[in-house]
Write a protein that holds these residues in place. Structure first.
Motif, PDB file in Angstrom:
ATOM      1  N   PRO A 132      78.791  31.395  -5.804  1.00 55.17           N
ATOM      2  CA  PRO A 132      80.232  31.647  -5.709  1.00 55.17           C
ATOM      3  C   PRO A 132      80.669  32.942  -6.392  1.00 55.17           C
ATOM      4  O   PRO A 132      81.799  33.383  -6.215  1.00 55.17           O
ATOM      5  N   LEU A 133      79.763  33.516  -7.173  1.00 57.18           N
ATOM      6  CA  LEU A 133      80.066  34.754  -7.896  1.00 57.18           C
ATOM      7  C   LEU A 133      78.938  35.745  -7.642  1.00 57.18           C
ATOM      8  O   LEU A 133      77.766  35.460  -7.900  1.00 57.18           O
ATOM      9  N   LEU A 134      79.302  36.914  -7.112  1.00 56.29           N
ATOM     10  CA  LEU A 134      78.330  37.973  -6.873  1.00 56.29           C
ATOM     11  C   LEU A 134      78.760  39.209  -7.652  1.00 56.29           C
ATOM     12  O   LEU A 134      79.944  39.587  -7.641  1.00 56.29           O
ATOM     13  N   ILE A 135      77.819  39.830  -8.346  1.00 58.94           N
ATOM     14  CA  ILE A 135      78.111  41.029  -9.126  1.00 58.94           C
ATOM     15  C   ILE A 135      77.229  42.153  -8.604  1.00 58.94           C
ATOM     16  O   ILE A 135      76.000  42.014  -8.526  1.00 58.94           O
ATOM     17  N   TYR A 136      77.883  43.243  -8.228  1.00 63.48           N
ATOM     18  CA  TYR A 136      77.182  44.408  -7.697  1.00 63.48           C
ATOM     19  C   TYR A 136      77.248  45.554  -8.701  1.00 63.48           C
ATOM     20  O   TYR A 136      78.239  45.710  -9.419  1.00 63.48           O
ATOM     21  N   LYS A 137      76.184  46.362  -8.707  1.00 65.69           N
ATOM     22  CA  LYS A 137      76.189  47.598  -9.481  1.00 65.69           C
ATOM     23  C   LYS A 137      76.261  48.758  -8.500  1.00 65.69           C
ATOM     24  O   LYS A 137      75.546  48.778  -7.499  1.00 65.69           O
ATOM     25  N   ARG A 138      77.154  49.686  -8.792  1.00 64.07           N
ATOM     26  CA  ARG A 138      77.368  50.802  -7.875  1.00 64.07           C
ATOM     27  C   ARG A 138      76.438  51.961  -8.188  1.00 64.07           C
ATOM     28  O   ARG A 138      76.306  52.383  -9.338  1.00 64.07           O
ATOM     29  N   ARG A 139      75.767  52.454  -7.167  1.00 64.69           N
ATOM     30  CA  ARG A 139      74.955  53.667  -7.242  1.00 64.69           C
ATOM     31  C   ARG A 139      75.474  54.611  -6.164  1.00 64.69           C
ATOM     32  O   ARG A 139      75.129  54.483  -4.991  1.00 64.69           O
ATOM     33  N   GLY A 140      76.341  55.538  -6.533  1.00 69.45           N
ATOM     34  CA  GLY A 140      76.973  56.364  -5.523  1.00 69.45           C
ATOM     35  C   GLY A 140      77.821  55.491  -4.625  1.00 69.45           C
ATOM     36  O   GLY A 140      78.687  54.751  -5.089  1.00 69.45           O
ATOM     37  N   ASP A 141      77.563  55.538  -3.316  1.00 64.19           N
ATOM     38  CA  ASP A 141      78.313  54.705  -2.367  1.00 64.19           C
ATOM     39  C   ASP A 141      77.587  53.403  -2.043  1.00 64.19           C
ATOM     40  O   ASP A 141      77.981  52.682  -1.124  1.00 64.19           O
ATOM     41  N   THR A 142      76.519  53.118  -2.768  1.00 68.63           N
ATOM     42  CA  THR A 142      75.723  51.923  -2.520  1.00 68.63           C
ATOM     43  C   THR A 142      76.016  50.870  -3.580  1.00 68.63           C
ATOM     44  O   THR A 142      76.021  51.173  -4.776  1.00 68.63           O
ATOM     45  N   PHE A 143      76.233  49.638  -3.142  1.00 71.12           N
ATOM     46  CA  PHE A 143      76.517  48.535  -4.052  1.00 71.12           C
ATOM     47  C   PHE A 143      75.335  47.563  -4.011  1.00 71.12           C
ATOM     48  O   PHE A 143      75.056  46.958  -2.963  1.00 71.12           O
ATOM     49  N   ILE A 144      74.637  47.452  -5.129  1.00 76.49           N
ATOM     50  CA  ILE A 144      73.393  46.681  -5.207  1.00 76.49           C
ATOM     51  C   ILE A 144      73.671  45.391  -5.977  1.00 76.49           C
ATOM     52  O   ILE A 144      74.128  45.426  -7.128  1.00 76.49           O
ATOM     53  N   LYS A 145      73.373  44.254  -5.350  1.00 76.45           N
ATOM     54  CA  LYS A 145      73.628  42.968  -5.997  1.00 76.45           C
ATOM     55  C   LYS A 145      72.670  42.762  -7.165  1.00 76.45           C
ATOM     56  O   LYS A 145      71.454  42.935  -7.044  1.00 76.45           O
ATOM     57  N   LEU A 146      73.233  42.367  -8.316  1.00 76.77           N
ATOM     58  CA  LEU A 146      72.427  42.032  -9.481  1.00 76.77           C
ATOM     59  C   LEU A 146      71.933  40.594  -9.374  1.00 76.77           C
ATOM     60  O   LEU A 146      72.421  39.801  -8.561  1.00 76.77           O
ATOM     61  N   ASN A 147      70.963  40.257 -10.196  1.00 75.98           N
ATOM     62  CA  ASN A 147      70.520  38.870 -10.278  1.00 75.98           C
ATOM     63  C   ASN A 147      71.682  37.979 -10.711  1.00 75.98           C
ATOM     64  O   ASN A 147      72.512  38.376 -11.538  1.00 75.98           O
ATOM     65  N   ASP A 148      71.738  36.773 -10.143  1.00 79.65           N
ATOM     66  CA  ASP A 148      72.811  35.853 -10.490  1.00 79.65           C
ATOM     67  C   ASP A 148      72.747  35.494 -11.972  1.00 79.65           C
ATOM     68  O   ASP A 148      71.652  35.374 -12.547  1.00 79.65           O
ATOM     69  N   PRO A 149      73.908  35.313 -12.602  1.00 80.20           N
ATOM     70  CA  PRO A 149      73.896  34.754 -13.960  1.00 80.20           C
ATOM     71  C   PRO A 149      73.183  33.404 -13.962  1.00 80.20           C
ATOM     72  O   PRO A 149      73.169  32.684 -12.954  1.00 80.20           O
ATOM     73  N   THR A 150      72.596  33.068 -15.089  1.00 81.12           N
ATOM     74  CA  THR A 150      71.872  31.794 -15.192  1.00 81.12           C
ATOM     75  C   THR A 150      72.788  30.616 -14.901  1.00 81.12           C
ATOM     76  O   THR A 150      72.403  29.664 -14.210  1.00 81.12           O
ATOM     77  N   TYR A 151      74.005  30.676 -15.408  1.00 83.76           N
ATOM     78  CA  TYR A 151      74.965  29.590 -15.190  1.00 83.76           C
ATOM     79  C   TYR A 151      76.105  30.116 -14.321  1.00 83.76           C
ATOM     80  O   TYR A 151      76.817  31.050 -14.698  1.00 83.76           O
ATOM     81  N   LEU A 152      76.260  29.506 -13.161  1.00 83.43           N
ATOM     82  CA  LEU A 152      77.286  29.909 -12.212  1.00 83.43           C
ATOM     83  C   LEU A 152      78.449  28.917 -12.229  1.00 83.43           C
ATOM     84  O   LEU A 152      78.278  27.745 -12.595  1.00 83.43           O
ATOM     85  N   PRO A 153      79.646  29.370 -11.823  1.00 78.71           N
ATOM     86  CA  PRO A 153      80.768  28.423 -11.715  1.00 78.71           C
ATOM     87  C   PRO A 153      80.425  27.283 -10.766  1.00 78.71           C
ATOM     88  O   PRO A 153      79.630  27.435  -9.832  1.00 78.71           O
ATOM     89  N   SER A 154      81.043  26.123 -11.010  1.00 79.01           N
ATOM     90  CA  SER A 154      80.701  24.918 -10.244  1.00 79.01           C
ATOM     91  C   SER A 154      81.369  24.873  -8.876  1.00 79.01           C
ATOM     92  O   SER A 154      81.008  24.051  -8.035  1.00 79.01           O
ATOM     93  N   GLY A 155      82.355  25.743  -8.643  1.00 79.74           N
ATOM     94  CA  GLY A 155      83.043  25.754  -7.361  1.00 79.74           C
ATOM     95  C   GLY A 155      83.424  27.152  -6.952  1.00 79.74           C
ATOM     96  O   GLY A 155      83.044  28.138  -7.604  1.00 79.74           O
ATOM     97  N   ALA A 156      84.162  27.271  -5.872  1.00 83.03           N
ATOM     98  CA  ALA A 156      84.554  28.569  -5.345  1.00 83.03           C
ATOM     99  C   ALA A 156      85.292  29.384  -6.402  1.00 83.03           C
ATOM    100  O   ALA A 156      86.151  28.870  -7.120  1.00 83.03           O
ATOM    101  N   VAL A 157      84.950  30.665  -6.483  1.00 81.41           N
ATOM    102  CA  VAL A 157      85.605  31.571  -7.434  1.00 81.41           C
ATOM    103  C   VAL A 157      86.836  32.174  -6.762  1.00 81.41           C
ATOM    104  O   VAL A 157      86.738  32.808  -5.706  1.00 81.41           O
ATOM    105  N   LEU A 158      88.011  31.973  -7.376  1.00 78.70           N
ATOM    106  CA  LEU A 158      89.275  32.411  -6.805  1.00 78.70           C
ATOM    107  C   LEU A 158      89.763  33.723  -7.393  1.00 78.70           C
ATOM    108  O   LEU A 158      90.537  34.445  -6.745  1.00 78.70           O
ATOM    109  N   SER A 159      89.363  34.048  -8.608  1.00 73.56           N
ATOM    110  CA  SER A 159      89.857  35.256  -9.274  1.00 73.56           C
ATOM    111  C   SER A 159      88.861  35.686 -10.338  1.00 73.56           C
ATOM    112  O   SER A 159      88.050  34.880 -10.813  1.00 73.56           O
ATOM    113  N   CYS A 160      88.926  36.940 -10.717  1.00 68.75           N
ATOM    114  CA  CYS A 160      88.051  37.455 -11.767  1.00 68.75           C
ATOM    115  C   CYS A 160      88.677  38.696 -12.381  1.00 68.75           C
ATOM    116  O   CYS A 160      89.438  39.412 -11.728  1.00 68.75           O
ATOM    117  N   SER A 161      88.359  38.925 -13.652  1.00 67.68           N
ATOM    118  CA  SER A 161      88.969  40.040 -14.361  1.00 67.68           C
ATOM    119  C   SER A 161      88.067  40.488 -15.504  1.00 67.68           C
ATOM    120  O   SER A 161      87.588  39.657 -16.286  1.00 67.68           O
TER     121      SER A 161
END
Length: 567
Positions: A132-161
């Protein structure tokens, strides 16, 4: 600073057919409005207080859009939506929004929200899919997905800051605990222990104050808003405001000075604004021109002058202009009719060098004495990215610089180490150098000199002030030696900050407009020994002071010299 007026602006001439959210660009020039109707993302450009719709991007999101986020450097706009690829990213070039290639790893379900980190290096996307949570690292115009955190939210992620320092990351989601806090260490995001006082329903919106000391979440069930004090890794629930939103909280946004908090919610008045005083949030009186239906999103402009609110009924987007009242001071000389204001000298808040993509693009010229190779060319030190070692010189001494298109005064510069913590990389950072300016690139003047500087940690920025800034076209860092690496010298980022000289403003009368527009802010320090770069005369006929009060105080200068005045 207290708001004296929040005025609704005239509606844009082109309006959306629905609005689910909104976001301002970092320079406050663009407003993006998300929608459940085609074209799904509506882009406005601000001209004064008028918001003019831009042509639609040639590649539109594929379905209903729930959220969007501009990168802090204003170079990208990310859009989360309900059909594949669920996240669409645009690169901004002038007024054009050009879709970049999709990330190779995409969300597997509806994209609900997205947020860039303060340095623009990371993009977080909330989704209905797994994970439910994806984190990308930007390299120029390319967005590369990082490894998932060990503990993820239990349901759909609605907001982040992200927190302003990028060290913490708040996630609002469906399913207990409804809000999760992560701590970032490099590219690793580690979930902290659950908060001791948790919300009891899905968290629709979350934000962290600009000073990093306060987190606010808004939820579906009473009290609809929960506020936490942030102290390091600890988030402690504060007493709830006396006046609460009337219905489900959908979005929240701090003003850029952190003094005001806007909450978009269901139920009239659809928008609640609080003034923050320490740990206390006091509700302001409801606006005379309210949103016309349940509000879904809200966003303060980064310059603090505008507040946009998206809602369920026409015109679907409402934009307010904010004006502020402060204790301000004007100056006059004895037996002289004219009134004066002094705009003190200051350095710009961001580097004066554009984000370079080559030695000559988009403008100016990056140059160096000798590069290690094309992958470490001079411009890599000016691309505003932490991308390894930046520019690398093939010697332990040399120079790195930038040629501006026109002469400019630089009042401060900074040098940053790269992302590597190896002894080779840190020992390759400059140690002894001069910072120099030139009119022609041939004859150089020393503006600052440093000795025995060292770096012990990665991605560490050191700033250095220039005592007597002067206008030059060419600037360079000329190092005599580095910290022991005999093979090469690396500089991740070299930033230069423009210096703005003092301006004396001559006014012909005392008026509220002159106080608000030209008055010197309370607690400013006035250095009356500074050279004045420009004298500006303002002639005005209105003498209206409204409810303001004028106090006069005479400074006796006959017995002693005064160089600085703090008002």
């Amino acid at each position: 600073m207290a708001v004296i007026k929040i005025k609704k602006l005239s509606d844009p001439s082109s309006l959306p057919m629905s609005a689910s959210g909104c976001s301002f660009s970092s320079d406050s020039e663009f407003l993006a409005v998300t929608s459940f109707h085609r074209p799904y993302i509506i882009l406005y450009k601000r001209e004064g207080d008028i918001f003019i719709k831009l042509p639609n991007p040639s590649n539109l999101p594929s379905g209903d859009v729930y959220g969007c986020s501009f990168s802090p450097d204003g170079a990208y706009l990310a859009v989360a939506h309900n059909s594949s690829p669920y996240i669409t990213i645009y690169k901004i070039n002038g007024d054009d929004f050009e879709k970049v290639d999709n990330p190779s790893s995409l969300p597997t379900g509806i994209g609900y929200g997205c947020s860039f980190s303060p340095d623009g290096s990371y993009l977080a996307v909330g989704s209905f899919g797994r994970p439910p949570l994806l984190i990308y690292k930007r390299r120029g115009d390319t967005f590369i997905k990082l490894n998932d955190p060990t503990y993820l939210p239990s349901g759909a992620v609605l907001s982040c800051s992200f927190a302003p320092d990028g060290g913490h990351f708040a996630v609002g989601h469906v399913g207990s605990p409804y809000v999760s806090i992560y701590k970032r260490n490099g590219d690793t995001f580690t979930k902290l222990a659950n908060l001791s006082n948790l919300p009891t329903s899905p968290t629709n919106g979350c934000t962290i104050s600009p000073d990093g000391n306060c987190m606010v979440i808004v939820c579906d069930s009473p009290p609809f808003i929960t506020i936490y004090e942030k102290n390091g890794d600890t988030f402690s629930k504060l007493a709830k405001p006396i006046d609460l939103p009337e219905g489900s909280g959908k979005s929240c946004s701090f003003s850029p000075d952190g003094r005001y908090l806007a909450v978009a919610h269901q139920g009239s008045p659809f928008l609640t604004i609080y003034m923050r005083d320490g740990d206390t949030f006091m509700k302001l009186n409801s606006l005379s021109d309210l949103p016309t239906g349940n509000s879904n999103g809200c966003s303060f402009s980064p310059n603090g002058n505008y507040l946009a609110v998206s809602h369920d009924a026409a015109p679907f987007i409402t934009i307010y202009r904010l004006k502020y009242s402060q204790d301000k001071v004007l100056l006059t000389s004895y037996n002289e009719s004219n009134i004066y204001s002094l705009i003190p000298s200051k350095n710009g808040v961001g580097t004066a060098i554009p984000r370079m993509t080559s030695n000559h693009s988009p403008s100016g010229r990056a140059f160096s004495s000798r590069i290690w190779g094309n992958a470490f060319d001079a411009w890599y030190a000016f691309n505003q990215m932490n991308d390894g070692q930046g520019s690398v010189s093939a010697t332990d001494n040399g120079y790195l610089g930038y040629e501006f298109e026109e002469i400019i005064a630089i009042g401060k510069y900074s040098i940053s180490s790269g992302t590597s913590t190896s002894s080779d990389a840190l020992s390759a950072m400059p140690k002894d150098w001069t910072f120099e300016g030139s009119e022609d690139g041939e004859k150089w003047m020393i503006l600052d000199s440093q000795n025995n500087q060292s770096w012990t940690t990665a991605v560490t920025e050191k700033e250095f002030n220039i005592i007597n800034p002067t206008h030059y076209k060419f600037y360079r860092l000329n190092w005599r030696t580095n910290n022991g690496n005999s093979n090469y010298t690396n500089i991740n980022e070299l930033k230069m900050f423009e210096h703005f000289f003092s301006e004396l403003i001559s006014l012909n009368m005392v008026s509220e407009e002159n106080f608000l527009t030209y008055g010197i802010e309370n607690e400013d320090e006035i250095d009356i020994t500074q050279p004045v770069q420009e004298v500006i005369s303002v002639i005005q006929s209105s003498t209206i002071l409204n409810a303001g009060k004028v106090y006069e105080h005479e400074l006796g200068l006959s017995k002693r010299r005064v160089d600085h005045i703090i008002v």
